[in-house]
Design a protein around this motif. Structure first.
Motif, short mmCIF file in Angstrom:
data_model
loop_
_atom_site.label_atom_id
_atom_site.label_comp_id
_atom_site.label_asym_id
_atom_site.label_seq_id
_atom_site.Cartn_x
_atom_site.Cartn_y
_atom_site.Cartn_z
N ASP A 203 0.83 -1.20 0.00
CA ASP A 203 0.00 0.00 0.00
C ASP A 203 0.87 1.26 0.00
N SER A 204 1.91 1.27 0.81
CA SER A 204 2.83 2.43 0.87
C SER A 204 3.58 2.61 -0.44
N ALA A 205 3.95 1.48 -1.06
CA ALA A 205 4.68 1.55 -2.33
C ALA A 205 3.81 2.19 -3.41
N ILE A 206 2.54 1.78 -3.48
CA ILE A 206 1.62 2.35 -4.49
C ILE A 206 1.41 3.83 -4.21
N ALA A 207 1.23 4.19 -2.94
CA ALA A 207 1.03 5.60 -2.59
C ALA A 207 2.26 6.43 -2.96
N TYR A 208 3.44 5.87 -2.75
CA TYR A 208 4.69 6.57 -3.10
C TYR A 208 4.77 6.79 -4.61
N ILE A 209 4.43 5.76 -5.38
CA ILE A 209 4.48 5.88 -6.84
C ILE A 209 3.43 6.89 -7.32
N GLN A 210 2.25 6.88 -6.68
CA GLN A 210 1.23 7.89 -6.99
C GLN A 210 1.78 9.30 -6.82
N THR A 211 2.52 9.48 -5.73
CA THR A 211 3.09 10.80 -5.44
C THR A 211 4.09 11.22 -6.50
N LEU A 212 4.92 10.28 -6.93
CA LEU A 212 5.89 10.58 -7.99
C LEU A 212 5.18 11.06 -9.26
N ILE A 213 4.11 10.35 -9.64
CA ILE A 213 3.39 10.69 -10.87
C ILE A 213 2.66 12.02 -10.71
N ALA A 214 2.05 12.24 -9.54
CA ALA A 214 1.32 13.48 -9.29
C ALA A 214 2.26 14.68 -9.32
N ASN A 215 3.44 14.53 -8.72
CA ASN A 215 4.42 15.62 -8.73
C ASN A 215 4.85 15.96 -10.14
N LYS A 216 5.02 14.92 -10.95
CA LYS A 216 5.41 15.15 -12.35
C LYS A 216 4.30 15.89 -13.09
N ALA A 217 3.04 15.50 -12.83
CA ALA A 217 1.91 16.14 -13.49
C ALA A 217 1.78 17.60 -13.07
N MET A 218 1.97 17.88 -11.77
CA MET A 218 1.88 19.26 -11.29
C MET A 218 3.00 20.12 -11.85
N TYR A 219 4.19 19.52 -11.94
CA TYR A 219 5.35 20.25 -12.46
C TYR A 219 5.14 20.65 -13.92
N SER A 220 4.49 19.77 -14.67
CA SER A 220 4.27 20.04 -16.09
C SER A 220 2.95 20.75 -16.35
N GLY A 221 2.20 21.04 -15.27
CA GLY A 221 0.93 21.75 -15.42
C GLY A 221 -0.16 20.92 -16.03
N LYS A 222 -0.14 19.61 -15.83
CA LYS A 222 -1.12 18.74 -16.48
C LYS A 222 -2.08 18.09 -15.50
N MET A 223 -2.22 18.66 -14.32
CA MET A 223 -3.21 18.15 -13.38
C MET A 223 -4.60 18.56 -13.86
N ASN A 224 -5.53 17.63 -13.86
CA ASN A 224 -6.91 17.93 -14.22
C ASN A 224 -7.83 17.02 -13.44
N THR A 225 -9.11 17.09 -13.75
CA THR A 225 -10.09 16.29 -13.00
C THR A 225 -9.80 14.80 -13.10
N GLU A 226 -9.42 14.35 -14.31
CA GLU A 226 -9.15 12.92 -14.51
C GLU A 226 -7.94 12.46 -13.70
N THR A 227 -6.86 13.24 -13.76
CA THR A 227 -5.66 12.83 -13.02
C THR A 227 -5.89 12.90 -11.52
N ASN A 228 -6.69 13.86 -11.06
CA ASN A 228 -7.00 13.92 -9.63
C ASN A 228 -7.73 12.67 -9.18
N THR A 229 -8.63 12.16 -10.04
CA THR A 229 -9.36 10.92 -9.72
C THR A 229 -8.40 9.75 -9.60
#
Length: 612
Positions: free
Chosen positions: A399-425
């Motif tokens: 569970d922690s590993a998946i949450a950590y990987i989620q964070t890596l992907i989310a940080n990348k999306a925020m850095y590139s300005g690609k966060m949206n409703t779908e990615t938030n879900t």
């Protein structure tokens, strides 16, 4: 609206020096605007269908022609957009970009004539477009027939631009609003073939690129090769199977490999870990003494290999088959090799063993049902009286590993300005564990769920596998399904595409949300009806797998529409609806129709049925 990172039409054009061809120009005002924006950076060729003597009588158009020539652009008259290679001035050149703004057959031409115009235009472009070039087609609001239009026209009343492009081997890669504000001097004319303007508000520019040729997906290629071996009465040896492994080897930066690497790196910080190399055979023998002790994917149907259509038909006729090949099947899970691993002399309780490799299963045709995927398996020997405690620790770690990987992907999306409703879900989804009924080989069994998808299983194997005082925990995770859930990939076939536009998204290498490079691919619906002969059993699962092979993996969905039995003949009638769609390559209506005809033929060859 899909923009693929490009801002607006004009900005996309200005990115690099290009050899640009404009066709179907009316008064050449757009060409002048494009010339002004390029500041001489591009080589521009502007063309129109009308003859020069007709254009020279139109004051605005002729002034623009003179302006273009003064700025170094080439101007050609009498150019047919549906036969570009037939023009001697264009035939021996390749263009990086071909632009056709507001194509129309003229007068009150209906949608069918305009679809034909688009089809012939795209086919013509294929002969003069550079390999990595693109085609820009701007259409008025609603004409394109894609979800990007607002409002969306009914499909039959639109120009079906994506389907027309598919006939020439092109896919829609980007849709952007037509940049009318950028081209302030542009004056649209041509309403009903007259020098009247028309409304361009809500117009969209559709950008098309070449598709790779339609080929059988690599996993289905491998299955076909192994089956071909059996057809030659050659039982595949381990060496033969290993020789074909390279067919399915993914790039180092493939998302499933990056995901595997991240999982291993996270877990080895918390427990002693040893990675095993997958040297096990892809083909298993049902009569082998090494049959697996516990299949960790209970819903898996083994992929038995039949050496001929006759043998498959015999199986479907509910007759016992004694052919040696029917006892062979492609490995359904790495758990098949659990006994082999724990019986190794160097197997050490307390150390977690990791194995990653391909597994196979027969499944219904669907975007989320994959016949081949990468499985991630963990084996962990521990004291029997601590098995429950260790299992909880293992759940927490995963569970922690998946949450950590989620964070890596989310940080990348925020850095590139690609966060949206779908990615938030996606990033708000959590891993959950659900207890399942015990089996003969398992004292405890949990499924790992991510949202609506079961991505793996955790099993506590029955005592005595290693020793009376040592228990064994076994984890299997579907890496491909995990990648789809985490990276917003909606179709398993994308993971096997050889298209560089997929590979380049992960060449860093870093996990990031996936960007579609083929937008709004068209789908085609066909029905097939047949009688199942009296006394025969129709294998629905085998039918789905046959359809996938015949269609080269282009089937999106298969549904049973109707079933009834004729009480007089004892025959059963079945009617299926089949939806064809390619998520990464151009698929035309004509090609889908050919596949449907071939499927009808193969149905009769492989099953005991009579087509209706």
């Amino acid at each position: 609206m899909q923009g693929d990172g490009a801002e607006h039409h004009g900005q996309h054009i200005m990115e690099k020096s290009l050899n640009i061809l404009l066709v179907g120009e009316g008064n050449f005002s757009f060409s002048v605007c494009l010339c002004d924006l390029s500041h001489g950076k591009h080589h521009i060729t502007a063309t129109c269908f009308e003859a020069e003597d007709k254009v020279c009588r139109q004051t605005l158009a002729w002034d623009n022609v003179q302006d273009l020539r003064e700025k170094g652009a080439a101007v050609l008259f009498g150019v047919d957009a549906t036969d570009l290679s037939g023009n001697e001035m264009l035939a021996n050149k390749l263009y990086d970009q071909i632009i056709f703004n507001f194509p129309h057959c003229g007068r009150k031409a209906g949608v069918k004539k305009n679809r034909d115009l688009l089809t012939k235009f795209f086919i013509s472009c294929s002969k003069v477009l550079a390999q990595n070039g693109d085609i820009h087609v701007t259409l008025c609001k609603g004409q394109g027939g894609t979800p990007a239009d607002h409002p969306v026209r009914e499909w039959h009343n639109s120009w079906q631009v994506v389907a027309m492009a598919a006939k020439a081997g092109f896919i829609l890669s980007t849709v952007v609003p037509f940049g009318s504000d950028q081209y302030s001097a542009y004056q649209c004319t041509g309403y009903r073939s007259q020098e009247k303007s028309f409304h361009v508000e809500g117009s969209l520019t559709h950008i098309f690129t070449r598709s790779l040729p339609l080929e059988m997906p690599k996993p289905l290629q491998l299955i076909g090769r192994i089956t071909d071996m059996l057809a030659l009465k050659k039982v595949p040896h381990a060496e033969d199977i290993r020789a074909h492994r390279d067919l399915l080897e993914q790039d180092v930066n493939h998302p499933t490999k990056i995901l595997n690497k991240e999982l291993v790196a996270f877990m080895e910080k918390r427990v002693a870990l040893r990675c095993l190399k997958d040297m096990f055979s892809l083909v298993c023998d049902a009569c082998s003494g090494s049959a697996y002790c516990c299949c960790s994917v209970p819903e898996t149907v083994p992929y038995f290999l039949y050496s001929s259509n006759a043998e498959l038909k015999q199986i479907g006729s509910n007759t016992s088959c004694t052919n040696q090949s029917s006892k062979l099947y492609l490995r359904p899970s790495l758990s098949y090799f659990t006994n082999d691993i724990i019986q190794r002399p160097d197997f050490t309780p307390g150390v977690m063993y990791v194995l990653n490799g391909l597994v196979f299963r027969k499944c219904l045709a669907s975007q989320w049902n994959m016949p081949v995927y990468h499985e991630f398996m963990l084996l962990w020997g521990c004291e029997t009286d601590k098995i429950t405690e260790q299992m909880q620790m293992l759940m927490n770690t995963i569970d922690s590993a998946i949450a950590y990987i989620q964070t890596l992907i989310a940080n990348k999306a925020m850095y590139s300005g690609k966060m949206n409703t779908e990615t938030n879900t996606i990033f708000n989804s959590e891993l959950t564990f659900h207890s399942n009924p015990h089996t003969e080989n398992c004292t405890e069994n949990f499924s790992c769920n991510y949202g609506d998808h079961i991505i793996g299983h955790i099993n506590a194997l029955s005592p005595g596998k290693i020793g009376n005082e040592t228990g064994l925990l076994e984890v299997t995770l579907n890496l491909d399904l995990m990648a789809m859930c985490l990276l917003d990939i909606q179709d398993w076939r994308i993971l096997w595409t050889p298209d560089d536009r997929f590979k380049q998204q992960f060449n860093t290498p870093q996990l990031r949300t996936f960007k579609l490079f083929s937008l709004y691919p068209p789908h085609y619906t066909h029905d097939v009806s047949f009688w199942v002969r009296e006394g025969s059993i129709f294998d629905n699962l085998e039918f789905h797998m046959l359809a996938q092979r015949v269609s080269k993996g282009t089937i999106l969905d298969i549904k049973l529409l109707d079933e009834f039995q004729n009480v007089n003949t004892g025959q059963t009638s079945l009617c299926y609806r089949i939806i064809y769609q390619s998520c990464d390559r151009a698929l035309s209506y004509e090609l889908a129709s050919e596949m449907q005809l071939l499927l009808r033929e193969e149905l009769q060859n492989c099953f005991s049925v009579i087509l209706r």
